[in-house]
Scaffold this motif. Structure first.
Motif, PDB file in Angstrom:
ATOM      1  N   GLU A  40      31.113  54.491  65.756  1.00 51.09           N
ATOM      2  CA  GLU A  40      31.940  53.599  64.945  1.00 51.09           C
ATOM      3  C   GLU A  40      33.141  54.334  64.369  1.00 51.09           C
ATOM      4  O   GLU A  40      34.278  53.852  64.443  1.00 51.09           O
ATOM      5  N   VAL A  41      32.909  55.510  63.806  1.00 48.31           N
ATOM      6  CA  VAL A  41      34.023  56.243  63.203  1.00 48.31           C
ATOM      7  C   VAL A  41      34.932  56.856  64.270  1.00 48.31           C
ATOM      8  O   VAL A  41      36.130  57.021  64.062  1.00 48.31           O
ATOM      9  N   MET A  42      34.381  57.135  65.464  1.00 48.19           N
ATOM     10  CA  MET A  42      35.218  57.656  66.547  1.00 48.19           C
ATOM     11  C   MET A  42      36.207  56.609  67.041  1.00 48.19           C
ATOM     12  O   MET A  42      37.272  56.949  67.564  1.00 48.19           O
ATOM     13  N   GLY A  43      35.862  55.335  66.865  1.00 47.80           N
ATOM     14  CA  GLY A  43      36.765  54.258  67.263  1.00 47.80           C
ATOM     15  C   GLY A  43      37.550  53.688  66.099  1.00 47.80           C
ATOM     16  O   GLY A  43      38.003  52.553  66.153  1.00 47.80           O
ATOM     17  N   SER A  44      37.731  54.494  65.064  1.00 46.67           N
ATOM     18  CA  SER A  44      38.385  54.021  63.843  1.00 46.67           C
ATOM     19  C   SER A  44      39.870  54.378  63.790  1.00 46.67           C
ATOM     20  O   SER A  44      40.402  55.024  64.696  1.00 46.67           O
ATOM     21  N   VAL A  45      40.533  54.007  62.697  1.00 52.18           N
ATOM     22  CA  VAL A  45      41.963  54.295  62.496  1.00 52.18           C
ATOM     23  C   VAL A  45      42.253  55.780  62.392  1.00 52.18           C
ATOM     24  O   VAL A  45      43.413  56.200  62.487  1.00 52.18           O
ATOM     25  N   LEU A  46      41.213  56.589  62.232  1.00 54.41           N
ATOM     26  CA  LEU A  46      41.421  58.041  62.130  1.00 54.41           C
ATOM     27  C   LEU A  46      41.998  58.617  63.417  1.00 54.41           C
ATOM     28  O   LEU A  46      42.585  59.707  63.401  1.00 54.41           O
ATOM     29  N   ILE A 253      44.881  78.241  70.078  1.00 60.31           N
ATOM     30  CA  ILE A 253      44.563  77.546  71.340  1.00 60.31           C
ATOM     31  C   ILE A 253      44.604  76.029  71.231  1.00 60.31           C
ATOM     32  O   ILE A 253      44.488  75.340  72.248  1.00 60.31           O
ATOM     33  N   GLN A 254      44.740  75.492  70.020  1.00 57.14           N
ATOM     34  CA  GLN A 254      44.783  74.042  69.847  1.00 57.14           C
ATOM     35  C   GLN A 254      45.932  73.635  68.940  1.00 57.14           C
ATOM     36  O   GLN A 254      46.420  74.422  68.133  1.00 57.14           O
ATOM     37  N   GLY A 255      46.343  72.379  69.105  1.00 54.46           N
ATOM     38  CA  GLY A 255      47.337  71.804  68.213  1.00 54.46           C
ATOM     39  C   GLY A 255      46.646  70.918  67.200  1.00 54.46           C
ATOM     40  O   GLY A 255      45.794  71.364  66.442  1.00 54.46           O
ATOM     41  N   GLY A 256      46.995  69.646  67.213  1.00 52.21           N
ATOM     42  CA  GLY A 256      46.421  68.717  66.248  1.00 52.21           C
ATOM     43  C   GLY A 256      44.937  68.504  66.454  1.00 52.21           C
ATOM     44  O   GLY A 256      44.484  68.233  67.564  1.00 52.21           O
ATOM     45  N   PRO A 257      44.133  68.602  65.382  1.00 57.79           N
ATOM     46  CA  PRO A 257      42.701  68.347  65.495  1.00 57.79           C
ATOM     47  C   PRO A 257      42.440  66.858  65.685  1.00 57.79           C
ATOM     48  O   PRO A 257      43.268  66.018  65.312  1.00 57.79           O
ATOM     49  N   LEU A 258      41.314  66.530  66.253  1.00 59.47           N
ATOM     50  CA  LEU A 258      40.940  65.136  66.485  1.00 59.47           C
ATOM     51  C   LEU A 258      40.192  64.637  65.255  1.00 59.47           C
ATOM     52  O   LEU A 258      38.976  64.809  65.128  1.00 59.47           O
ATOM     53  N   MET A 259      40.915  64.019  64.325  1.00 59.17           N
ATOM     54  CA  MET A 259      40.322  63.672  63.039  1.00 59.17           C
ATOM     55  C   MET A 259      39.222  62.620  63.137  1.00 59.17           C
ATOM     56  O   MET A 259      38.281  62.617  62.343  1.00 59.17           O
ATOM     57  N   HIS A 260      39.316  61.733  64.130  1.00 54.57           N
ATOM     58  CA  HIS A 260      38.239  60.760  64.318  1.00 54.57           C
ATOM     59  C   HIS A 260      36.946  61.442  64.769  1.00 54.57           C
ATOM     60  O   HIS A 260      35.845  61.014  64.413  1.00 54.57           O
ATOM     61  N   VAL A 261      37.097  62.518  65.547  1.00 55.51           N
ATOM     62  CA  VAL A 261      35.917  63.265  65.996  1.00 55.51           C
ATOM     63  C   VAL A 261      35.364  64.128  64.863  1.00 55.51           C
ATOM     64  O   VAL A 261      34.149  64.256  64.707  1.00 55.51           O
ATOM     65  N   ILE A 262      36.246  64.716  64.059  1.00 55.17           N
ATOM     66  CA  ILE A 262      35.792  65.515  62.920  1.00 55.17           C
ATOM     67  C   ILE A 262      35.024  64.639  61.931  1.00 55.17           C
ATOM     68  O   ILE A 262      33.987  65.044  61.389  1.00 55.17           O
TER      69      ILE A 262
END
Length: 414
Positions: A40-46, A253-262
């Motif tokens: 649910e949170v992975m498919g959110s506005v985050l 090694i990374q740019g923007g973090p995936l906030m919906h995954v975090i």
């Protein structure tokens, strides 16, 4: 507009996959069923928010909410693993491992890891991986009995003198002695890096010894036995190493973090911290043990003759068929597993002489010892007559009926 109306092709394929997961038996040791709340949170506005950097030190504005989310994920992760530092930004376990190497090593430095063909992972120095291309990689393995010989690891370490030793595996069914690995690392002046991607869920439940305080740094995925979203994490108890880890992940090694995954990781960690989690992890191991015992009773050889964790590794060195043959036959019967190399391997990595089976996903559905005993006997029936497609089809229908009693997600989910 709904997904069904906007993109019917993807909608139908997603539902087809849902049907496959519900009707079949998932026994790949590295796969699991995450919580609906995680999805649910992975498919959110985050998913819309860019947040390069770390909490309170971002390169973008509007990060007030996601800062709180990431801090919550960090605090839960630290509590879960009883450590002082956690980086929750790695997109995967492989990137977490890459971050550790980048933080602690220079190109050309020596690493000592578990041989891929003996149960290690690509990122532990395999020559086809960046870990084997950027660094000088050397390997230890298991004996023909399927167990790590720590004295041999010590001998190799003293010869190689690596800067970093990797312990952890993707197809090892026994307890890993982190204290012995640290002794060896100390003797040769190496960092000890524990990759616990496969056993993390068992570790936090107290069903497997923790790599802390022995390892200098620890990585894991957040799916597999943790049942969270697909992603990676890195933990340690050393302030200087922590600073290097943060810099290695971003901007290394990374740019923007995936906030919906975090955010999803944080949700998963909350579940991992519950008493319910301890019950689940204990059942995972109980199910694996009955699976092993039943297969042995049916005259199938297991590497190391059993298991201490969530997986069993079948060996077909004494059989006319291969791991690939077994994989395909079980697939036709609705059981998803994966071919795997075994100690003393005589076939190519694309064919193999082994099969890896795991219990985390079935346990997540509510399967217990009784069901695992039945499933193990079905597996033996299929392999005893591996070319009998009629039998495979009959067992598929029986397992479909069995699976219908353990629904993990509602069929109207998408």
């Amino acid at each position: 507009m709904s997904l069904e109306k906007f993109d019917k092709e993807i909608f139908e394929l997603t539902n087809k996959e849902l049907e496959r997961q519900c009707e079949g038996l998932e026994m790949i040791a590295s796969e699991n069923f995450t919580l609906p709340e995680v999805m649910e949170v992975m498919g959110s506005v985050l998913t819309n928010k860019y947040a390069e950097g770390y909490p309170s030190k971002r390169y973008y504005g509007g990060c007030e909410c996601v800062d709180e989310i990431e801090n919550l994920a960090i605090q839960r992760c630290k509590k879960l693993f009883n450590c002082s530092f956690a980086n929750v930004q790695p997109h995967s376990g492989s990137q977490a491992n890459q971050g550790v190497y980048s933080a602690l090593l220079n190109p050309g430095d020596k690493i000592l890891g578990m041989d891929l063909s003996h149960g290690g992972h690509l990122t532990h120095g395999a020559k086809v991986s960046s870990s084997g291309k950027i660094y000088q990689s050397f390997f230890y393995g298991v004996e023909l009995d399927g167990r790590i010989n720590y004295e041999k690891v010590r001998e190799i370490a003293h010869i190689v003198k690596p800067k970093l030793i990797v312990c952890g595996a993707s197809a090892y069914a026994r307890i890993i002695d982190f204290a012995k690995f640290r002794e060896i690392a100390n003797e040769v002046g190496a960092y000890l890096f524990a990759d616990i991607a496969h056993i993390a869920g068992l570790v936090v439940a107290g069903e497997h010894p923790s790599p802390f305080p022995h390892a200098h740094v620890v990585s894991s995925t957040t799916h597999k036995t943790l049942r969270g979203p697909r992603g990676g994490i890195i933990m340690c108890n050393d302030e200087e190493i922590a600073k290097k880890i943060n810099s290695a992940i971003f901007p290394g090694i990374q740019g923007g973090p995936l906030m919906h995954v975090i955010a999803a990781k944080a949700v998963g960690f909350k579940f991992n911290l519950s008493e319910e989690w301890k019950i689940y992890a204990k059942q995972v191991i109980s199910n694996a043990k009955i699976l092993a015992q039943t297969l042995i009773a049916r005259n199938y050889k297991l590497v190391s003759d059993g298991t201490d964790n969530h997986l069993v590794l079948m060996s077909f060195l004494d059989r006319a068929f291969s791991g690939k043959d077994a994989d395909l036959a079980l697939g036709h019967a609705g059981i998803t597993a994966n071919k795997n190399t075994v100690p003393g391997e005589i076939r190519s990595p694309f064919v193999t002489s082994g099969l890896r089976l795991g219990t985390p996903a079935l346990t997540a559905r509510g399967f217990k010892e009784k069901e695992l005993e039945s499933i193990a006997n079905y597996i033996a029936d299929i392999l005893d007559d591996i070319n009998n497609t009629k039998l495979q089809a009959e067992i598929r229908e029986k397992l479909k009926t069995l699976a219908s009693n353990f629904i993990i997600y509602p069929k109207a989910m998408f």
